[in-house]
Design a protein around this motif. Structure first.
Motif, PDB file in Angstrom:
ATOM      1  N   ALA A  75       0.832  -1.205   0.000  1.00 28.74           N
ATOM      2  CA  ALA A  75       0.000   0.000   0.000  1.00 28.74           C
ATOM      3  C   ALA A  75       0.870   1.260   0.000  1.00 28.74           C
ATOM      4  N   HIS A 100      -6.029   4.815   1.758  1.00 30.60           N
ATOM      5  CA  HIS A 100      -6.981   4.743   0.648  1.00 30.60           C
ATOM      6  C   HIS A 100      -6.970   3.328   0.079  1.00 30.60           C
ATOM      7  N   PHE A 101      -8.096   2.623   0.207  1.00 28.58           N
ATOM      8  CA  PHE A 101      -8.266   1.303  -0.394  1.00 28.58           C
ATOM      9  C   PHE A 101      -9.544   1.328  -1.212  1.00 28.58           C
ATOM     10  N   ARG A 119      -0.838   4.725  -1.603  1.00 25.19           N
ATOM     11  CA  ARG A 119      -2.185   4.765  -1.029  1.00 25.19           C
ATOM     12  C   ARG A 119      -2.209   5.233   0.413  1.00 25.19           C
TER      13      ARG A 119
END
Length: 79
Positions: A22, A50-51, A27
């Motif tokens: 990530a 952020h996913f 992210r």
């Protein structure tokens, strides 16, 4: 403590390799800047994850090397 380890210990992300991926994908933001997995985290830092469509924003309250599952939520607070 490293960002990837903090994410694992606090159980914001379940596994450290996933936290590394990530970070590499950009992210994860710390204090509104894209963060590498090796960034040192300290109390007061703001972490955004952020996913997909989901965005999680937390403030770091404490940094500990190990933590029990039920105590993990005391390491941060949602914003």
């Amino acid at each position: 403590m490293r960002l990837d380890k903090y994410l694992k210990v606090s159980r914001l992300i379940k596994r450290r390799p996933v936290a590394n991926e990530a970070c590499d994908a950009g992210r994860i933001l710390v204090n509104d800047k894209v963060a590498k997995a090796s960034l040192n985290i300290k109390p007061g830092d703001i972490i955004e994850i952020h996913f997909g469509d989901k965005m999680t924003k937390v403030e770091v309250l404490r940094v500990e090397d190990t933590c029990k599952k039920d105590e993990a939520k005391e390491l941060y607070r949602y914003i």
